[in-house]
Design a protein around this motif. Sequence first.
Motif, short mmCIF file in Angstrom:
data_model
loop_
_atom_site.label_atom_id
_atom_site.label_comp_id
_atom_site.label_asym_id
_atom_site.label_seq_id
_atom_site.Cartn_x
_atom_site.Cartn_y
_atom_site.Cartn_z
N ASP A 15 0.85 -1.19 0.00
CA ASP A 15 0.00 0.00 0.00
C ASP A 15 0.89 1.25 0.00
O ASP A 15 2.12 1.14 -0.04
CB ASP A 15 -0.99 -0.01 1.17
N TRP A 44 -7.98 -6.49 1.92
CA TRP A 44 -7.76 -6.00 0.56
C TRP A 44 -8.45 -6.85 -0.50
O TRP A 44 -8.36 -6.54 -1.69
CB TRP A 44 -6.26 -5.93 0.28
N ARG A 45 -9.12 -7.90 -0.10
CA ARG A 45 -9.79 -8.76 -1.07
C ARG A 45 -10.98 -8.05 -1.70
O ARG A 45 -11.61 -7.19 -1.10
CB ARG A 45 -10.23 -10.06 -0.40
N GLY A 46 -11.25 -8.38 -2.97
CA GLY A 46 -12.38 -7.79 -3.67
C GLY A 46 -12.10 -6.41 -4.24
O GLY A 46 -13.02 -5.72 -4.69
N GLN A 47 -10.84 -5.98 -4.23
CA GLN A 47 -10.49 -4.64 -4.69
C GLN A 47 -9.54 -4.66 -5.91
O GLN A 47 -8.96 -3.65 -6.26
CB GLN A 47 -9.86 -3.85 -3.55
N GLY A 48 -9.39 -5.82 -6.51
CA GLY A 48 -8.56 -5.93 -7.72
C GLY A 48 -7.08 -6.13 -7.46
O GLY A 48 -6.28 -6.14 -8.40
N VAL A 49 -6.70 -6.30 -6.20
CA VAL A 49 -5.28 -6.47 -5.87
C VAL A 49 -4.73 -7.76 -6.48
O VAL A 49 -3.64 -7.77 -7.05
CB VAL A 49 -5.07 -6.45 -4.33
#
Length: 70
Positions: A15, A44-49
Motif C-alpha cells: 500500500d 484487501w480482497r475484492g479490490q482488484g489487488v
Amino acid sequence: RALSQPEVLFAVVRDEAGAAMACGAVVLGAQWGEVKRMFVLPAWRGQGVSQRLLDFLQTEAIARGCRRLM
C-alpha cells in the motif's frame, strides 16, 4: 531461501505506506510457468489487488520467455 532461486518470480503488492497487501510466486520451468502461491490480506480482497498481482507476474514471466502459465 526457496523464493530467491533464479527460476522463481516473487512479488509483493504494497500500500502507499509500504505495508504488504498481497504476495505471489511463479516457478518458471523449461516449457511453462506455474503459479505456486498467491495471498491477499482479507482487508484487501475484492479490490482488484490479486488481478494486479497476477498481471504483474504474467508480464514478468513473459519477459523471461515463458509462453504458458498455469
